[in-house]
Write a protein that holds these residues in place. Structure first.
Motif, PDB file in Angstrom:
ATOM      1  N   GLY A  88       0.823  -1.201   0.000  1.00  0.00           N
ATOM      2  CA  GLY A  88       0.000   0.000   0.000  1.00  0.00           C
ATOM      3  C   GLY A  88       0.863   1.259   0.000  1.00  0.00           C
ATOM      4  O   GLY A  88       2.094   1.193  -0.090  1.00  0.00           O
ATOM      5  N   PRO A  89       0.254   2.443   0.107  1.00  0.00           N
ATOM      6  CA  PRO A  89       1.005   3.698   0.005  1.00  0.00           C
ATOM      7  C   PRO A  89       1.741   4.046   1.284  1.00  0.00           C
ATOM      8  O   PRO A  89       1.438   3.536   2.364  1.00  0.00           O
ATOM      9  CB  PRO A  89      -0.090   4.728  -0.290  1.00  0.00           C
ATOM     10  CG  PRO A  89      -1.305   4.158   0.373  1.00  0.00           C
ATOM     11  CD  PRO A  89      -1.194   2.668   0.204  1.00  0.00           C
ATOM     12  N   ALA A  90       2.691   4.962   1.169  1.00  0.00           N
ATOM     13  CA  ALA A  90       3.395   5.493   2.328  1.00  0.00           C
ATOM     14  C   ALA A  90       2.516   6.531   3.022  1.00  0.00           C
ATOM     15  O   ALA A  90       1.665   7.173   2.404  1.00  0.00           O
ATOM     16  CB  ALA A  90       4.716   6.119   1.900  1.00  0.00           C
ATOM     17  N   SER A  91       2.742   6.688   4.315  1.00  0.00           N
ATOM     18  CA  SER A  91       1.904   7.616   5.087  1.00  0.00           C
ATOM     19  C   SER A  91       2.604   7.982   6.379  1.00  0.00           C
ATOM     20  O   SER A  91       3.669   7.449   6.711  1.00  0.00           O
ATOM     21  CB  SER A  91       0.551   6.970   5.400  1.00  0.00           C
ATOM     22  OG  SER A  91       0.728   5.805   6.197  1.00  0.00           O
ATOM     23  N   GLU A  92       1.970   8.871   7.114  1.00  0.00           N
ATOM     24  CA  GLU A  92       2.420   9.193   8.464  1.00  0.00           C
ATOM     25  C   GLU A  92       1.203   9.493   9.320  1.00  0.00           C
ATOM     26  O   GLU A  92       0.135   9.831   8.814  1.00  0.00           O
ATOM     27  CB  GLU A  92       3.379  10.381   8.467  1.00  0.00           C
ATOM     28  CG  GLU A  92       2.804  11.660   7.911  1.00  0.00           C
ATOM     29  CD  GLU A  92       3.800  12.803   7.868  1.00  0.00           C
ATOM     30  OE1 GLU A  92       3.350  13.966   7.816  1.00  0.00           O
ATOM     31  OE2 GLU A  92       5.018  12.537   7.906  1.00  0.00           O
TER      32      GLU A  92
END
Length: 434
Positions: free
Chosen positions: A397-401
Motif C-alpha cells: 500500500g502507500p506510504a503515510s504518516e
C-alpha cells in the motif's frame, strides 16, 4: 507448513534478466496508472468519507458497497461474507478465475478503520498536490485503492485475463472479532489455496528509503493477577502478613524486564492496578482499584502485550514468564494467562525471494532496490494468518504518516508508484505455472 514454492528460484533471480526494461505490456500498465490518477483519488475520497470504524457495522458494509463494483467490473466474482457470529460486519472476497495451472495470488486489505462514528476525524481533506488527510486514507483505504488501481492497469494491458487472483478485504483488521478461529477462517482458507500472498497495508520507509516487509511480529496479550493476605499496614513484610499484592506484582514485572529480553521480542505492560481491591473492566482496557495507605493490598493486576517474530520465540517467552510468575512471593499467589491474537509472519527464504522479485520490478521501473524492513518497525497484520502456509510479502500500500491518529496523511505519489510495482509484480507472478 507447506513447502515454499519460490525458494528454488533464488539462482534465477541473480541473472541480468532482472534489470530488463519494461515490455510494451508493462509500459501500458504504467501509463494506465498515471492516466487514472484522478479516478483513483476520487475513489479514495469517497471511501474515506464513509465512516467504517470496526464497530460501525453498517459503515463497514457501506465501504464494501463502494469497492465491490470495482472488482465486479474487472471480472471478479464478489461475495460478502457476514461475520455476525463474532460481532463484526463481514469480509469482501473477490475471486478472478484465470488460466488453469497458473500461480494463484491472494491479495489482502481491509475495510475498517480505528475511527468510530463519534470521532472528530471523519472527512477526506486534500492538503496539497502530494498529500491528503483523513480516517483510513492510508490504513487501509489507501491500500485498497492501490490494489484496485493495479488490477485496472493489468486489465488494460491484458495481463488480468489469465490471472488467478483472490482478494480478501477483512472488515475487522483493526479490532478482530472473537474467536479468531471463526473471524479469520475465510482468510486462512484463502491462504491455503494460494501460492503467493501480497498485503496492501502501507509502504514502510526507513531513513526516507522504501523498504520491503518480509516479516511481521505477532500480537498477543498477557494478564498477571495477584492475590495476597491483607491486614494492617504495620505488619507488612512480616512473616505472618507478607509483602502484599502490589510488591509481588512489581517484582514479577521487574523480573520480566530483566530476564525476558532477546532480539525481536517486546513485552509491554500497558495497564496496572492494585489495592484492597483491583479488577479489570469488562473491556479489559480499564481497571478499578480501591485501597488505603494503612491497608496491605490484597489484589493487583497487570495487563500487557507480547510481540515476537516466530512461534518458537513466543513459546520461549511464555515459558519464562510462567516460571517467573510461579516463584514464591511472600504472602501472595500469582496467576498468568495469555490471549494470543495475531500470529507472527516469520522471515522465510520464500518471502525473501518474493522481495527479490519485487526488486526485479524496481529495476525495470528504474527505482532503487528495497531492503528488508526491521520487523521491530512494523506491527501485526492480517497477512500473518496466512504466512505459515504461503510465501508472503507485506507493505504494497502507500506510504503515510500519523496512522491511527487525526494526523493520518497519505503520500499521494506513493499510491501511483505502489500501484505500478504491484501491477508488474502480479502480472509476472500470475503468468507462471504453479
Amino acid at each position: 507448513m507447506t513447502l515454499r514454492p519460490f525458494a528454488s528460484l533464488a539462482l534465477v533471480l541473480a541473472t541480468p534478466a532482472i534489470a530488463a526494461p519494461p515490455t510494451p505490456t508493462e509500459r501500458t500498465m504504467v501509463a494506465t496508472v498515471d492516466a487514472e490518477q484522478a479516478r483513483t483519488l476520487a475513489l479514495l475520497e469517497r471511501a474515506v468519507n464513509q465512516n467504517s470504524g470496526t464497530r460501525n457495522l453498517a459503515g463497514v458494509k457501506a465501504v464494501h458497497d463502494i469497492f465491490a463494483p470495482e472488482f465486479a467490473a474487472l471480472g471478479f466474482a464478489v461475495r460478502w461474507v457476514p461475520q455476525d457470529s463474532v460481532g463484526r460486519a463481514g469480509h469482501v472476497i473477490a475471486t478472478h478465475k484465470g488460466k488453469p495451472g497458473r500461480k494463484r495470488l491472494l491479495l489482502i486489505g481491509h475495510l475498517d478503520t480505528v475511527f468510530e462514528p463519534d470521532s472528530s476525524f471523519l472527512m477526506f481533506e486534500r492538503i496539497d498536490a502530494e498529500h491528503a488527510r483523513g480516517p483510513g486514507v492510508a490504513d487501509d483505504k489507501g491500500g485498497d485503492v492501490t490494489m484496485i488501481a493495479a488490477l485496472r492497469a493489468m486489465a488494460k494491458a491484458g495481463t488480468l485475463k489469465d490471472a488467478n487472483i483472490e482478494a480478501v478485504l477483512t472488515g475487522d483488521e483493526e479490532e478482530a472479532g472473537l474467536p479468531l478461529d471463526a473471524a479469520r477462517a475465510d482468510l486462512v482458507a484463502a491462504g491455503r489455496r494460494a501460492d503467493v500472498a501480497l498485503d496492501f497495508e502501507g509502504l514502510a520507509r526507513d531513513g526516507g528509503r522504501d523498504m520491503g516487509s518480509v516479516a511481521r511480529r505477532s500480537a498477543g496479550n498477557w494478564t498477571v493477577t495477584v492475590s495476597a493476605k491483607s491486614g494492617h499496614s504495620s505488619g507488612v513484610f512480616s512473616e505472618f502478613a507478607g509483602d502484599g499484592a502490589v510488591y509481588a506484582l512489581a517484582r514479577i514485572l521487574a523480573a520480566f524486564r530483566a530476564e525476558l529480553p532477546e532480539p525481536n521480542l517486546t513485552f509491554n505492560a500497558g495497564l496496572i492496578a492494585g489495592g484492597a481491591t483491583a479488577a479489570l473492566g469488562a473491556d479489559e482496557a480499564r481497571a478499578e482499584a480501591t485501597g488505603k495507605t494503612n491497608i496491605i493490598p490484597a489484589a493487583a493486576v497487570a495487563r500487557g502485550d507480547l510481540r515476537a517474530l516466530s512461534p518458537d520465540q513466543i513459546a520461549r517467552a511464555e515459558a519464562r514468564m510462567r516460571a517467573i510468575v510461579a516463584r514464591d512471593y511472600p504472602g501472595a499467589k500469582a496467576e498468568l494467562t495469555f490471549d494470543n491474537k495475531y500470529p507472527p509472519m516469520a522471515p522465510t527464504p520464500g518471502n525473501r525471494v518474493l522481495l527479490a522479485r519485487l526488486n526485479a520490478v524496481n529495476a525495470t521501473l528504474g527505482l532503487e532496490p528495497m531492503g528488508e524492513l526491521d520487523p521491530l518497525k512494523r506491527g501485526a497484520g492480517d497477512i500473518s494468518f496466512v504466512a505459515a502456509d504461503v510465501d508472503s510479502l507485506a507493505g504494497l500500500g502507500p506510504a503515510s504518516e500519523g496512522d491511527h491518529t487525526p494526523r493520518e496523511t497519505v503520500d499521494i505519489p506513493s499510491i501511483w508508484k505502489q500501484a505500478k510495482r504491484a501491477a508488474l509484480l502480479m502480472s509476472r507472478l500470475a503468468a507462471e505455472k504453479r
